[in-house]
Design an enzyme around this catalytic site. Structure first.
Site, PDB file in Angstrom:
ATOM      1  CG  ASP A  30     -72.353 -40.443 -48.291  1.00  0.00           C
ATOM      2  OD1 ASP A  30     -72.034 -41.089 -49.162  1.00  0.00           O
ATOM      3  OD2 ASP A  30     -72.985 -40.709 -47.209  1.00  0.00           O
ATOM      4  CB  SER A  31     -74.977 -42.196 -52.022  1.00  0.00           C
ATOM      5  OG  SER A  31     -74.640 -42.866 -51.069  1.00  0.00           O
ATOM      6  CE1 TYR A  62     -75.814 -42.258 -55.618  1.00  0.00           C
ATOM      7  CE2 TYR A  62     -73.214 -41.872 -55.815  1.00  0.00           C
ATOM      8  CZ  TYR A  62     -74.557 -41.508 -55.900  1.00  0.00           C
ATOM      9  OH  TYR A  62     -74.936 -39.821 -56.015  1.00  0.00           O
ATOM     10  N   GLY A  63     -74.499 -48.434 -53.932  1.00  0.00           N
ATOM     11  CA  GLY A  63     -74.159 -50.010 -54.088  1.00  0.00           C
ATOM     12  C   GLY A  63     -74.984 -50.889 -54.936  1.00  0.00           C
ATOM     13  CB  CYS A  94     -69.949 -41.533 -51.293  1.00  0.00           C
ATOM     14  SG  CYS A  94     -70.838 -43.030 -51.921  1.00  0.00           S
ATOM     15  CG  ASN A  95     -66.221 -45.763 -47.994  1.00  0.00           C
ATOM     16  OD1 ASN A  95     -64.957 -46.306 -47.537  1.00  0.00           O
ATOM     17  ND2 ASN A  95     -67.127 -45.276 -47.145  1.00  0.00           N
ATOM     18  CB  THR A  96     -70.579 -46.774 -53.416  1.00  0.00           C
ATOM     19  OG1 THR A  96     -70.987 -47.604 -52.338  1.00  0.00           O
ATOM     20  CG2 THR A  96     -70.814 -47.401 -54.636  1.00  0.00           C
ATOM     21  CD  GLU A 171     -79.488 -45.078 -43.000  1.00  0.00           C
ATOM     22  OE1 GLU A 171     -80.504 -45.210 -43.501  1.00  0.00           O
ATOM     23  OE2 GLU A 171     -78.520 -44.636 -44.065  1.00  0.00           O
ATOM     24  CB  CYS A 209     -69.204 -48.294 -43.942  1.00  0.00           C
ATOM     25  SG  CYS A 209     -70.926 -47.475 -44.040  1.00  0.00           S
ATOM     26  CB  THR A 210     -69.256 -42.565 -43.956  1.00  0.00           C
ATOM     27  OG1 THR A 210     -70.438 -42.679 -44.960  1.00  0.00           O
ATOM     28  CG2 THR A 210     -67.812 -41.959 -44.762  1.00  0.00           C
ATOM     29  CG  HIS A 211     -73.869 -45.284 -42.104  1.00  0.00           C
ATOM     30  ND1 HIS A 211     -73.863 -44.874 -43.460  1.00  0.00           N
ATOM     31  CD2 HIS A 211     -75.252 -45.288 -42.122  1.00  0.00           C
ATOM     32  CE1 HIS A 211     -74.837 -44.668 -43.876  1.00  0.00           C
ATOM     33  NE2 HIS A 211     -75.739 -44.695 -43.215  1.00  0.00           N
TER      34      HIS A 211
END
Length: 291
Positions: A30-31, A62-63, A94-96, A171, A209-211
């Site tokens: 992931d980023s 990354y977005g 990482c979705n992006t 976060e 989104c992984t968050h």
């Protein structure tokens, strides 16, 4: 090859001598920190595997990058996990990167690669009866329309909604904070209005989104009971296990072997990452992957 793109034969059958094959080595990329929710589900779902996690924290977000730059970063990270750490399977958590660079990643390494966008779309296809699906994600993922495209390939209609404030709130640790509840309420109200205006009858909501898995209980309380909420981390782990023919053994006494790498901010990764992983992260190794 399975539907997820994994060749499970080496790990699902005994050898000619009758001995059990070694546990799979799975790389997770992931980023940043969000992909640790995917690793958390993998650790619970396949405890016999060994894991290497890389967070490209020096080059996030990354977005804000171009497709070419995201592909370059993601490929270098994938090669690190496969060529230097010996990962036999690669999960792009990482979705992006899954949206913008999955083809480039697959072309750059010799092992099977699975991205969270396709796992989410697969789960939506299995879940939906109306064929109408909602997706909440970051602005970058929504702008890529990767979920819409993946759902369209599976005969689904998808309405995507960007929720950019949710990542910093997660976060910050404000998982069930009044501010988070209010922000989420606004986003979901807008999404429901857009759904009505489009004449859709959705029965599935994908957390793109992984968050967002950390917000799943709050989200489930905030949407109609008729909407089945799909946790991208959970379904990714399930599809990896299916591809590897790994039995569901969440009660196993085996302690998974895990290594963690970050390209910057090791102390922050250890502190914040422990929240995403749901357990302490004892050691994080710094790695330089270049610019």
């Amino acid at each position: 090859m399975t539907a997820a793109g994994f060749d499970s034969t080496p790990h699902s059958e005994t050898t000619e001598s009758g001995a059990q094959p070694s546990a799979p080595s799975i790389g997770v990329f992931d980023s940043g920190f969000g992909g640790l929710t995917v690793l958390r589900s993998l650790l619970e779902r396949i405890p016999s595997a060994s894991y290497t996690y890389l967070g490209d924290t020096a080059r996030l977000p990354y977005g804000a990058k171009s497709q070419a730059t995201v592909a370059r970063y993601a490929v270098s990270s994938a090669k690190f996990l496969v060529e230097e750490q010996g990962a036999e399977y690669l999960v792009i958590a990482c979705n992006t990167a899954s949206a913008l660079a999955l083809d480039e990643i697959r072309a750059s390494v010799s092992v099977p690669v699975l991205g969270v966008v396709e796992t989410g779309a697969n789960a939506a296809q299995a879940s939906s009866r109306t064929g109408d699906v909602l997706v909440v994600a970051t602005a970058a993922t929504v702008e890529s329309h990767a979920y819409a495209a993946a759902c369209r390939e599976r005969g689904l209609r998808a309405l995507e909604k960007a929720c950019p404030l949710l990542v910093p709130l997660v976060e910050e640790g404000w998982i069930d904070h009044p501010v988070t509840r209010e922000v989420l309420s606004i986003y979901l109200s807008e999404l429901m209005q857009q759904t009505h205006d489009a004449g859709l009858m959705p029965d599935t909501l994908v957390l793109g989104c992984t968050h967002y898995p950390l917000l799943r209980p709050l989200i489930e309380r905030s949407v109609p009971a008729s909407l089945h909420v799909i946790d991208s981390a959970e379904v990714t782990a399930a599809q990896v296990a299916e591809a590897l023919c790994a039995p569901k053994d969440t009660a196993s006494a085996v302690k998974p072997a895990s290594r963690f790498f970050a390209t910057d901010s090791v102390s922050k990764f250890r502190a914040l990452g422990s929240r995403f992983l749901g357990r302490p992260i004892e050691g994080v190794e710094l790695v330089n992957l270049g610019g």
